[in-house]
Design a protein around this motif. Structure first.
Motif, PDB file in Angstrom:
ATOM      1  N   VAL A  16       0.850  -1.183   0.000  1.00 11.95           N
ATOM      2  CA  VAL A  16       0.000   0.000   0.000  1.00 11.95           C
ATOM      3  C   VAL A  16       0.893   1.244   0.000  1.00 11.95           C
ATOM      4  N   THR A  50     -11.118  -3.997   8.440  1.00 13.61           N
ATOM      5  CA  THR A  50     -11.115  -3.118   7.275  1.00 13.61           C
ATOM      6  C   THR A  50     -10.217  -1.915   7.545  1.00 13.61           C
ATOM      7  N   TYR A  60      -8.910   4.819   0.020  1.00 13.67           N
ATOM      8  CA  TYR A  60      -8.913   3.408  -0.353  1.00 13.67           C
ATOM      9  C   TYR A  60      -9.295   2.564   0.855  1.00 13.67           C
ATOM     10  N   TYR A  62      -9.404  -1.491   2.335  1.00 10.49           N
ATOM     11  CA  TYR A  62      -8.898  -2.845   2.147  1.00 10.49           C
ATOM     12  C   TYR A  62      -9.395  -3.736   3.278  1.00 10.49           C
ATOM     13  N   TYR A  81      -5.070  -9.115   0.756  1.00 17.10           N
ATOM     14  CA  TYR A  81      -6.187  -8.214   1.041  1.00 17.10           C
ATOM     15  C   TYR A  81      -7.175  -8.212  -0.107  1.00 17.10           C
ATOM     16  N   GLU A  82      -8.386  -7.734   0.215  1.00 17.84           N
ATOM     17  CA  GLU A  82      -9.437  -7.548  -0.781  1.00 17.84           C
ATOM     18  C   GLU A  82      -9.719  -6.052  -0.862  1.00 17.84           C
ATOM     19  N   ASN A  83      -9.638  -5.509  -2.053  1.00 17.29           N
ATOM     20  CA  ASN A  83      -9.880  -4.084  -2.242  1.00 17.29           C
ATOM     21  C   ASN A  83     -11.389  -3.851  -2.226  1.00 17.29           C
ATOM     22  N   THR A  85     -12.728  -0.682  -1.969  1.00 17.62           N
ATOM     23  CA  THR A  85     -12.917   0.741  -2.227  1.00 17.62           C
ATOM     24  C   THR A  85     -14.173   0.931  -3.069  1.00 17.62           C
TER      25      THR A  85
END
Length: 128
Positions: A16, A50, A60, A62, A81-83, A85
Motif C-alpha cells: 500500500v 477493514t 482506499y 482494504y 487483502y481484498e480491495n 474501495t
C-alpha cells in the motif's frame, strides 16, 4: 505464521505504501483508520478488519485476508487483502485526473499554447 501483524508493517508488506517510514508517517498524520478509528503504528491487525487509507483525493479501503509482516510479490496480493474501495472514490480520482490542467503543479513551468487555450476555454465555459 502469526495471526496478527503491526499495521505499519502490514501496509508496507501489502504494498500500500512504498516504504515503512511513509506508512508510519501516514498513520501518525491520521490518514489510516481501522474500522473507522484512528490508530497508532504499533496497532496489531487481524484478518477480517477493514483498513481505510486516505491518499487525497481518494480514500482506499482494504479488507485484510492475511496479516503479514514480510513483503510479498505483487502477484500474491489477492491472498493478502481484498480491495473494497467504493466506485465513487474511483470516479473522484478520474474527475481529479481530468480536471488536472486547471490547478497546475508547482514547478511545471508555464502552460503550453495548447494548455493555455484549453484553460481559457474552460474558464469561459464555466462563466456562461
Amino acid at each position: 505464521m502469526s495471526d496478527e501483524a503491526r499495521i505499519d508493517k502490514w501496509l508496507w508488506a501489502a504494498r500500500v505504501f512504498k516504504t515503512r517510514s511513509i506508512a508510519v508517517d501516514a498513520i501518525k498524520n491520521g490518514r489510516v483508520t481501522i474500522d473507522g478509528v484512528n490508530v497508532k503504528p504499533s496497532r496489531m491487525v487481524k484478518a477480517g478488519e477493514t483498513v481505510c487509507v486516505r491518499k487525497p483525493p481518494v480514500t482506499y479501503s482494504y479488507k485484510i485476508l492475511k496479516p503479514i509482516e514480510q513483503r510479498v510479490g505483487a502477484k500474491l496480493l489477492p491472498e493478502i487483502y481484498e480491495n473494497v474501495t467504493t466506485a465513487d472514490q474511483y470516479e473522484l480520482l478520474e474527475m481529479n485526473r481530468i480536471s488536472g490542467f486547471v490547478d497546475r503543479a508547482r514547478g511545471t513551468g508555464r502552460p503550453t499554447k495548447k494548455e493555455r487555450r484549453a484553460l481559457d476555454e474552460f474558464i469561459q465555459f464555466s462563466e456562461d
